[in-house]
Design a protein around this motif. Structure first.
Motif, PDB file in Angstrom:
ATOM      1  N   TRP A  36      36.011  53.721  44.920  1.00 41.72           N
ATOM      2  CA  TRP A  36      37.399  53.533  45.349  1.00 41.72           C
ATOM      3  C   TRP A  36      38.086  52.466  44.510  1.00 41.72           C
ATOM      4  O   TRP A  36      37.492  51.453  44.179  1.00 41.72           O
ATOM      5  CB  TRP A  36      37.460  53.105  46.820  1.00 41.72           C
ATOM      6  N   ALA A  37      39.352  52.709  44.215  1.00 38.19           N
ATOM      7  CA  ALA A  37      40.244  51.707  43.635  1.00 38.19           C
ATOM      8  C   ALA A  37      41.306  51.417  44.692  1.00 38.19           C
ATOM      9  O   ALA A  37      41.799  52.344  45.352  1.00 38.19           O
ATOM     10  CB  ALA A  37      40.903  52.226  42.358  1.00 38.19           C
ATOM     11  N   ILE A  38      41.640  50.149  44.845  1.00 36.71           N
ATOM     12  CA  ILE A  38      42.627  49.764  45.847  1.00 36.71           C
ATOM     13  C   ILE A  38      43.692  48.908  45.147  1.00 36.71           C
ATOM     14  O   ILE A  38      43.538  47.694  45.002  1.00 36.71           O
ATOM     15  CB  ILE A  38      41.973  48.997  47.010  1.00 36.71           C
ATOM     16  N   PRO A  39      44.757  49.552  44.662  1.00 38.46           N
ATOM     17  CA  PRO A  39      45.805  48.798  43.968  1.00 38.46           C
ATOM     18  C   PRO A  39      46.589  47.908  44.933  1.00 38.46           C
ATOM     19  O   PRO A  39      46.602  48.135  46.141  1.00 38.46           O
ATOM     20  CB  PRO A  39      46.711  49.876  43.377  1.00 38.46           C
ATOM     21  N   LEU A  40      47.244  46.912  44.380  1.00 42.97           N
ATOM     22  CA  LEU A  40      48.051  45.988  45.177  1.00 42.97           C
ATOM     23  C   LEU A  40      49.154  46.747  45.911  1.00 42.97           C
ATOM     24  O   LEU A  40      49.421  46.493  47.072  1.00 42.97           O
ATOM     25  CB  LEU A  40      48.660  44.912  44.270  1.00 42.97           C
ATOM     26  N   ARG A  41      49.778  47.675  45.232  1.00 45.19           N
ATOM     27  CA  ARG A  41      50.860  48.472  45.835  1.00 45.19           C
ATOM     28  C   ARG A  41      50.380  49.913  45.946  1.00 45.19           C
ATOM     29  O   ARG A  41      50.161  50.581  44.952  1.00 45.19           O
ATOM     30  CB  ARG A  41      52.097  48.426  44.948  1.00 45.19           C
ATOM     31  N   GLY A  42      50.200  50.372  47.150  1.00 47.12           N
ATOM     32  CA  GLY A  42      49.773  51.752  47.338  1.00 47.12           C
ATOM     33  C   GLY A  42      48.461  51.831  48.088  1.00 47.12           C
ATOM     34  O   GLY A  42      47.867  50.835  48.460  1.00 47.12           O
ATOM     35  N   GLY A  43      47.989  53.046  48.280  1.00 49.41           N
ATOM     36  CA  GLY A  43      46.781  53.288  49.054  1.00 49.41           C
ATOM     37  C   GLY A  43      45.540  53.392  48.183  1.00 49.41           C
ATOM     38  O   GLY A  43      45.596  53.271  46.958  1.00 49.41           O
ATOM     39  N   ARG A  44      44.413  53.646  48.843  1.00 48.01           N
ATOM     40  CA  ARG A  44      43.136  53.791  48.147  1.00 48.01           C
ATOM     41  C   ARG A  44      43.153  55.032  47.263  1.00 48.01           C
ATOM     42  O   ARG A  44      43.725  56.056  47.619  1.00 48.01           O
ATOM     43  CB  ARG A  44      41.992  53.960  49.150  1.00 48.01           C
ATOM     44  N   ILE A  45      42.457  54.933  46.139  1.00 47.70           N
ATOM     45  CA  ILE A  45      42.353  56.044  45.206  1.00 47.70           C
ATOM     46  C   ILE A  45      40.877  56.349  45.004  1.00 47.70           C
ATOM     47  O   ILE A  45      40.096  55.460  44.651  1.00 47.70           O
ATOM     48  CB  ILE A  45      43.030  55.702  43.865  1.00 47.70           C
ATOM     49  N   ASN A  46      40.495  57.608  45.229  1.00 46.93           N
ATOM     50  CA  ASN A  46      39.117  58.031  45.090  1.00 46.93           C
ATOM     51  C   ASN A  46      38.761  58.123  43.603  1.00 46.93           C
ATOM     52  O   ASN A  46      39.436  58.811  42.842  1.00 46.93           O
ATOM     53  CB  ASN A  46      38.936  59.392  45.774  1.00 46.93           C
ATOM     54  N   LEU A  47      37.681  57.446  43.209  1.00 50.11           N
ATOM     55  CA  LEU A  47      37.261  57.443  41.810  1.00 50.11           C
ATOM     56  C   LEU A  47      36.064  58.330  41.533  1.00 50.11           C
ATOM     57  O   LEU A  47      35.575  58.369  40.407  1.00 50.11           O
ATOM     58  CB  LEU A  47      36.909  56.005  41.376  1.00 50.11           C
ATOM     59  N   ILE A  48      35.571  59.029  42.547  1.00 53.74           N
ATOM     60  CA  ILE A  48      34.399  59.871  42.346  1.00 53.74           C
ATOM     61  C   ILE A  48      34.735  60.936  41.296  1.00 53.74           C
ATOM     62  O   ILE A  48      35.723  61.635  41.401  1.00 53.74           O
ATOM     63  CB  ILE A  48      33.939  60.502  43.671  1.00 53.74           C
ATOM     64  N   GLY A  49      33.900  61.013  40.284  1.00 52.55           N
ATOM     65  CA  GLY A  49      34.134  61.940  39.175  1.00 52.55           C
ATOM     66  C   GLY A  49      34.888  61.305  38.021  1.00 52.55           C
ATOM     67  O   GLY A  49      34.999  61.912  36.961  1.00 52.55           O
ATOM     68  N   ASN A  50      35.427  60.110  38.204  1.00 57.88           N
ATOM     69  CA  ASN A  50      36.118  59.386  37.138  1.00 57.88           C
ATOM     70  C   ASN A  50      35.181  58.336  36.561  1.00 57.88           C
ATOM     71  O   ASN A  50      34.587  57.562  37.308  1.00 57.88           O
ATOM     72  CB  ASN A  50      37.375  58.694  37.675  1.00 57.88           C
ATOM     73  N   PRO A  51      35.030  58.298  35.246  1.00 59.65           N
ATOM     74  CA  PRO A  51      34.123  57.298  34.672  1.00 59.65           C
ATOM     75  C   PRO A  51      34.623  55.881  34.940  1.00 59.65           C
ATOM     76  O   PRO A  51      35.801  55.574  34.758  1.00 59.65           O
ATOM     77  CB  PRO A  51      34.134  57.617  33.179  1.00 59.65           C
ATOM     78  N   ASN A  52      33.715  55.041  35.414  1.00 64.11           N
ATOM     79  CA  ASN A  52      33.994  53.618  35.603  1.00 64.11           C
ATOM     80  C   ASN A  52      32.668  52.900  35.752  1.00 64.11           C
ATOM     81  O   ASN A  52      31.712  53.463  36.284  1.00 64.11           O
ATOM     82  CB  ASN A  52      34.892  53.385  36.822  1.00 64.11           C
ATOM     83  N   TYR A  53      32.594  51.682  35.261  1.00 66.75           N
ATOM     84  CA  TYR A  53      31.348  50.930  35.350  1.00 66.75           C
ATOM     85  C   TYR A  53      31.610  49.451  35.071  1.00 66.75           C
ATOM     86  O   TYR A  53      32.578  49.073  34.414  1.00 66.75           O
ATOM     87  CB  TYR A  53      30.294  51.469  34.382  1.00 66.75           C
ATOM     88  N   ILE A  54      30.710  48.650  35.605  1.00 70.52           N
ATOM     89  CA  ILE A  54      30.591  47.234  35.248  1.00 70.52           C
ATOM     90  C   ILE A  54      29.097  47.022  35.041  1.00 70.52           C
ATOM     91  O   ILE A  54      28.311  47.209  35.967  1.00 70.52           O
ATOM     92  CB  ILE A  54      31.100  46.298  36.360  1.00 70.52           C
ATOM     93  N   ARG A  55      28.686  46.669  33.813  1.00 77.75           N
ATOM     94  CA  ARG A  55      27.259  46.490  33.501  1.00 77.75           C
ATOM     95  C   ARG A  55      27.009  45.047  33.087  1.00 77.75           C
ATOM     96  O   ARG A  55      27.604  44.556  32.131  1.00 77.75           O
ATOM     97  CB  ARG A  55      26.845  47.433  32.384  1.00 77.75           C
ATOM     98  N   PHE A  56      26.109  44.399  33.819  1.00 75.41           N
ATOM     99  CA  PHE A  56      25.728  43.022  33.536  1.00 75.41           C
ATOM    100  C   PHE A  56      24.340  42.982  32.927  1.00 75.41           C
ATOM    101  O   PHE A  56      23.420  43.601  33.430  1.00 75.41           O
ATOM    102  CB  PHE A  56      25.692  42.194  34.822  1.00 75.41           C
ATOM    103  N   LYS A  57      24.194  42.233  31.866  1.00 73.01           N
ATOM    104  CA  LYS A  57      22.896  41.929  31.272  1.00 73.01           C
ATOM    105  C   LYS A  57      22.963  40.482  30.804  1.00 73.01           C
ATOM    106  O   LYS A  57      23.638  40.169  29.817  1.00 73.01           O
ATOM    107  CB  LYS A  57      22.600  42.880  30.109  1.00 73.01           C
ATOM    108  N   GLY A  58      22.367  39.595  31.578  1.00 77.62           N
ATOM    109  CA  GLY A  58      22.446  38.176  31.267  1.00 77.62           C
ATOM    110  C   GLY A  58      23.880  37.686  31.440  1.00 77.62           C
ATOM    111  O   GLY A  58      24.512  37.955  32.459  1.00 77.62           O
ATOM    112  N   ASP A  59      24.392  37.003  30.419  1.00 81.21           N
ATOM    113  CA  ASP A  59      25.765  36.490  30.462  1.00 81.21           C
ATOM    114  C   ASP A  59      26.766  37.452  29.823  1.00 81.21           C
ATOM    115  O   ASP A  59      27.919  37.093  29.611  1.00 81.21           O
ATOM    116  CB  ASP A  59      25.851  35.135  29.750  1.00 81.21           C
TER     117      ASP A  59
END
Length: 172
Positions: free
Chosen positions: A54-77
């Motif tokens: 889910w994405a939740i913008p400041l203005r507007g409702g929730r947006i379903n992200l299933i099927g849309n590429p998105n990621y945050i990958r952590f490795k060390g710093d």
């Protein structure tokens, strides 16, 4: 008089029972503790990734992200991230840019706060993508849930909800 004494005694037993039951609901389960220990290991060394549903913008409702590429990958710093953006951009950017939030590099002002009692970890860091300054606030929970809030120097704030999991071998 005996009725009042019995009533007080019954009331005392009821209060003690309610307090005893209420105190046990916050006790961590073995699964919670294992999940928290695994989460700490991933954050402090082996790495992890977040995929948001889910994405939740400041203005507007929730947006379903299933099927849309998105990621945050952590490795060390270091962090590698791509997040779709939905909201208003106040300044910066140009025509032809993807519009998403992309960054791959070291984190700035990284802060990791472990909360043993609540079994969650809060990660705060900053990044600079071109002329845009980004501030991230990530809450990771022992059950795998992740909440990300993002503040930008050029865009409205946005939040994301998703899942954290161990970093896959091909992403390392």
């Amino acid at each position: 008089m005996k009725k009042i004494a019995k009533f007080r005694y019954l009331l005392l037993i009821l209060c003690v029972t309610l307090m005893a039951c209420g105190g046990s609901r916050n006790q961590p389960t073995d699964a919670d503790l294992r999940g928290y220990e695994e989460l700490k290991e991933q954050v402090n060394g082996s790495g992890f990734e977040i995929e948001n549903q889910w994405a939740i913008p400041l203005r507007g409702g929730r947006i379903n992200l299933i099927g849309n590429p998105n990621y945050i990958r952590f490795k060390g710093d270091n962090v590698d991230l791509f997040l779709p953006y939905f909201g208003e951009r106040q300044s910066g950017g140009g025509y032809g840019e993807g519009g998403g939030i992309e960054y791959d590099g070291p984190t700035e002002k990284l802060e990791i706060i472990e909360n043993q009692q609540n079994r969650n970890i809060r990660i705060q860091f900053e990044a600079t993508a071109g002329t845009e300054n980004l501030k991230f606030y990530i809450n990771l929970h022992s059950n795998g849930n992740a909440e990300t809030s993002l503040n930008s120097s050029q865009r409205d704030a946005i939040s994301y909800r998703g899942e954290a999991k161990p970093l896959k071998e091909e992403n390392e």
